[in-house]
Design a protein around this motif. Sequence first.
Motif, PDB file in Angstrom:
ATOM      1  N   GLN A  23       4.408  17.555  13.002  1.00 52.68           N
ATOM      2  CA  GLN A  23       4.637  16.669  11.865  1.00 52.68           C
ATOM      3  C   GLN A  23       4.837  15.236  12.346  1.00 52.68           C
ATOM      4  N   LEU A  27       2.666  11.937  11.147  1.00 50.81           N
ATOM      5  CA  LEU A  27       3.302  10.765  10.563  1.00 50.81           C
ATOM      6  C   LEU A  27       3.099   9.515  11.407  1.00 50.81           C
ATOM      7  N   SER A  30      -0.574   8.461  10.730  1.00 52.82           N
ATOM      8  CA  SER A  30      -0.835   7.960   9.374  1.00 52.82           C
ATOM      9  C   SER A  30      -0.041   6.702   9.034  1.00 52.82           C
ATOM     10  N   ARG A  31       1.165   6.597   9.591  1.00 54.21           N
ATOM     11  CA  ARG A  31       2.070   5.494   9.276  1.00 54.21           C
ATOM     12  C   ARG A  31       2.359   5.427   7.764  1.00 54.21           C
ATOM     13  N   ASP A  32       2.279   6.560   7.101  1.00 52.16           N
ATOM     14  CA  ASP A  32       2.490   6.676   5.655  1.00 52.16           C
ATOM     15  C   ASP A  32       3.992   6.648   5.367  1.00 52.16           C
ATOM     16  N   LYS A  33       4.485   5.525   4.853  1.00 56.27           N
ATOM     17  CA  LYS A  33       5.923   5.349   4.632  1.00 56.27           C
ATOM     18  C   LYS A  33       6.480   6.382   3.664  1.00 56.27           C
ATOM     19  N   VAL A  34       5.742   6.711   2.626  1.00 55.87           N
ATOM     20  CA  VAL A  34       6.214   7.700   1.650  1.00 55.87           C
ATOM     21  C   VAL A  34       6.390   9.058   2.332  1.00 55.87           C
ATOM     22  N   ALA A  35       5.406   9.443   3.141  1.00 58.11           N
ATOM     23  CA  ALA A  35       5.484  10.726   3.855  1.00 58.11           C
ATOM     24  C   ALA A  35       6.608  10.697   4.885  1.00 58.11           C
ATOM     25  N   ILE A  36       6.767   9.584   5.577  1.00 60.06           N
ATOM     26  CA  ILE A  36       7.850   9.474   6.559  1.00 60.06           C
ATOM     27  C   ILE A  36       9.194   9.632   5.851  1.00 60.06           C
ATOM     28  N   ASP A  37       9.367   8.954   4.742  1.00 58.65           N
ATOM     29  CA  ASP A  37      10.612   9.080   3.978  1.00 58.65           C
ATOM     30  C   ASP A  37      10.833  10.519   3.523  1.00 58.65           C
ATOM     31  N   ARG A  38       9.766  11.210   3.191  1.00 63.83           N
ATOM     32  CA  ARG A  38       9.872  12.593   2.719  1.00 63.83           C
ATOM     33  C   ARG A  38      10.259  13.562   3.828  1.00 63.83           C
ATOM     34  N   TYR A  39       9.678  13.377   5.017  1.00 63.94           N
ATOM     35  CA  TYR A  39       9.837  14.363   6.091  1.00 63.94           C
ATOM     36  C   TYR A  39      10.903  14.041   7.127  1.00 63.94           C
TER      37      TYR A  39
END
Length: 184
Positions: A23, A27, A30-39
């Motif tokens: 994971q 992350l 992707s550097r996806d902030k929403v996903a980082i905040d989620r996981y």
Amino acid sequence: QGDGAVNTHDWFMEATAAGIVMQGELLLISRDKVAIDRYLSKMERAADFIETRRDPKTGLYWAGIASNLLAPSFAGYLKPDGTRGMAYHAGLQVTYIAALDRLVELERLAGRAAEAKKYTARRDLARQSLSKFVTPDGYFVNSIDPDGTKHGVFGAAKYGYFESSVNHDAVCFRVADEALANSI
């Protein structure tokens, strides 16, 4: 390996660390902030779970039957009475260090300096004790029993095999430094 005896098997110790690695890689790529905040909180909880297994005397991590990631299942420590208990498992330690490497980078990416410092300290402690798993010939054993018996010392009269998974993982995850990686 979730098809065994649920009352005796210590599942998902190394698999939990591997989940953090996988994971974390997703992350970080992707550097996806929403996903980082989620996981991120879930990954922290998983790392905190693994951390409960640290032996403060040795810095190594206790693992029981079937706690390893790959087959064949880790058998744990064979006690004198014939039952099985926990031992120090090199694969768990290596994979956990790799997990902490990724978790630290995610914490930094998320701007969470205090958390990055906390997981960096844990990683550094885990690295300090990692050498206890290394043979004089320069590779990792599979495990160490509570009495100090090492499993996976190639050519030894007892437990004399070479454990490939932990050695490959240590090199691929860059947990082994360059000298040890070359030795392996």
